[in-house]
Scaffold this motif. Sequence first.
Motif, PDB file in Angstrom:
ATOM      1  N   GLN A 108      37.617 -46.100 -46.614  1.00 32.06           N
ATOM      2  CA  GLN A 108      37.897 -47.209 -46.131  1.00 32.06           C
ATOM      3  C   GLN A 108      37.968 -48.558 -46.930  1.00 32.06           C
ATOM      4  O   GLN A 108      38.846 -49.417 -46.583  1.00 32.06           O
ATOM      5  CB  GLN A 108      37.118 -47.516 -44.748  1.00 32.06           C
ATOM      6  CG  GLN A 108      37.349 -46.400 -43.871  1.00 32.06           C
ATOM      7  CD  GLN A 108      36.241 -46.259 -42.651  1.00 32.06           C
ATOM      8  OE1 GLN A 108      35.392 -46.961 -42.840  1.00 32.06           O
ATOM      9  NE2 GLN A 108      36.913 -45.681 -41.233  1.00 32.06           N
ATOM     10  N   SER A 112      41.398 -51.010 -47.703  1.00 33.50           N
ATOM     11  CA  SER A 112      41.390 -52.461 -47.174  1.00 33.50           C
ATOM     12  C   SER A 112      41.997 -53.203 -48.086  1.00 33.50           C
ATOM     13  O   SER A 112      42.441 -54.413 -47.618  1.00 33.50           O
ATOM     14  CB  SER A 112      39.965 -53.009 -46.731  1.00 33.50           C
ATOM     15  OG  SER A 112      39.224 -53.030 -48.116  1.00 33.50           O
ATOM     16  N   THR A 207      40.496 -54.135 -40.730  1.00 30.58           N
ATOM     17  CA  THR A 207      41.682 -53.341 -41.131  1.00 30.58           C
ATOM     18  C   THR A 207      42.902 -54.319 -41.303  1.00 30.58           C
ATOM     19  O   THR A 207      43.399 -55.040 -40.321  1.00 30.58           O
ATOM     20  CB  THR A 207      41.967 -52.127 -40.154  1.00 30.58           C
ATOM     21  OG1 THR A 207      40.827 -51.137 -40.204  1.00 30.58           O
ATOM     22  CG2 THR A 207      43.211 -51.480 -40.698  1.00 30.58           C
ATOM     23  N   ASN A 218      42.313 -44.872 -39.526  1.00 33.26           N
ATOM     24  CA  ASN A 218      40.942 -44.898 -40.127  1.00 33.26           C
ATOM     25  C   ASN A 218      40.400 -43.745 -40.746  1.00 33.26           C
ATOM     26  O   ASN A 218      39.169 -43.601 -41.242  1.00 33.26           O
ATOM     27  CB  ASN A 218      39.984 -45.182 -38.798  1.00 33.26           C
ATOM     28  CG  ASN A 218      40.089 -46.252 -38.211  1.00 33.26           C
ATOM     29  OD1 ASN A 218      40.522 -47.412 -38.787  1.00 33.26           O
ATOM     30  ND2 ASN A 218      40.335 -46.618 -36.938  1.00 33.26           N
ATOM     31  N   ARG A 219      41.054 -42.618 -41.019  1.00 32.20           N
ATOM     32  CA  ARG A 219      40.952 -41.600 -41.879  1.00 32.20           C
ATOM     33  C   ARG A 219      41.857 -41.260 -42.685  1.00 32.20           C
ATOM     34  O   ARG A 219      43.361 -41.286 -42.416  1.00 32.20           O
ATOM     35  CB  ARG A 219      40.420 -40.293 -40.933  1.00 32.20           C
ATOM     36  CG  ARG A 219      39.308 -40.681 -39.916  1.00 32.20           C
ATOM     37  CD  ARG A 219      39.039 -39.470 -39.345  1.00 32.20           C
ATOM     38  NE  ARG A 219      38.329 -38.210 -40.168  1.00 32.20           N
ATOM     39  CZ  ARG A 219      37.104 -38.455 -40.633  1.00 32.20           C
ATOM     40  NH1 ARG A 219      36.218 -38.933 -40.303  1.00 32.20           N
ATOM     41  NH2 ARG A 219      36.861 -37.281 -41.479  1.00 32.20           N
TER      42      ARG A 219
END
Length: 506
Positions: A108, A112, A207, A218-219
Amino acid sequence: MKSSSASAMGDRTIAAEFEGTLLKEDDPFPYFMLLAFESNSLGLFRFALLLLLCPVLKLLGRMGHDELVLRVMVFVAVAGVEAAEVEAAARAVLPKFFMEDVDIAAWQVCRSFARGRRVVVTRWPRVMVERFAKEHLCADIVVGREIGVNRFGFATGLIKEEEHVVKLARVFGGEPIDVGLGRPESDRGFLSLCKEKYHSSIPLLPTEPSQTGLVEPNRPRPVIFHDGRLVLRPTPLTSLLILLWFPLGLALAVLRIAVGLLVPFRWMPFAAPLLGGKLIVRGRPPPATSSGVLFVCTHRTLMDPVVLAAVLGRSIPAVTYSISRLTELLSPIPTVRLSRDRTVDGARIRAELARGDLAVCPEGTTCREPFLLRFSALFAELTDRIEPVALNHRVGVFHATTARGWKGMDPVYFFMNPRPVYEVTFLGQLPAEATCGAGGRSAYDVANHVQRMLAAALGFECTNFTRRDKYRVLAGNDGVDGNSKSPATTWPWSVRVKEVLRFLLH
């Protein structure tokens, strides 16, 4: 640890280490075992040799000779293998095991940096990591080691000397990298080129929109297609158990196949538990008195129509496309080979339905993960007597499907598992109003409806992926079978033997 504002992340670059950072573990041994097993016909020998060297490699690693350990593993796993085969094995086999070990927090952080460049750095050969990092970890560039290739296109097993730190500096034109994320031991490596260094995940940031303006998930993107025979991650202990089981499993597979060929279908559900298998049946099968029913099945392995026939207690022909000649020879049920010509295939299926029941898998190929591929609508045009059947299986050691290997070994690998399990769920015949003829629905609506029914029964997800998509990912081709022009119907070996004996006796 240093902190940084989310607003400053947009146009900055990040270099993240693959092993030990984006992946939770930094031990390359299981992945080289996978490459060794899957690369070519000598895979089992390479697998055993690398396992035999494991204690020595562990000792060298503890003594600080990590570079030597890596070079030995690369050499044993790929020396003498075609470079294209190494790349194909890495592309098709490794992503599934990488995904199981991804550190979501570290990923993550990389994700970003949506507007800057995201670089993944690895000490491992680049070919092992590149496809997974770019397609599932949002990497723009992968910097790793290169395996030497001779002029005949075979891997030498030697790693080229150029350091990945030099490569990384070249990628950025000598400019410092904004953020580096890696292990503490990488401080003297690529992290020395970074303005900011982090040895654990940066606090999660809001995000950001991607370059397309859409908020990214998110994955990581899931791995839907993967190949290879091994179900379990081949750690040293697991690899030892696999090697010890292999000859026993092979003998057990021969016994199970022999029993399956000799025992009548109505006895198979009772014989399966005696040989370590398990058959779970849900719903009510249609009575044997009905005829001309088209069983529309999910496609998990080559055994799907055989298991269906065993549950029904009678032989039912199955529509096939790309099974091997050995599989056709050993098949206890008749097979109807399709040609991928819609008109010809429609005529063949209608002719079989006029004789009796028929099993078809509209996905056209198998899928191991909990997804259903797009259904061909051809079956819905040919009959209104449609019985959806949800088939699923569980294996513990070996996968029973392959896109790159020899499909003739699929049933052997299935029966080599200590306790193979099959689940068969009958969903009942489609009502007339849900069909093309009586209900007036389009073939595509019927196919999509049946796909959703089967997905709901199994807890799977529907997709629009096709056979072509699978083979392009796993094998680099469209999955076209060169034997599709062979005779339409192949009868089981028992029927062919009887016909030969009848001819000789008369």
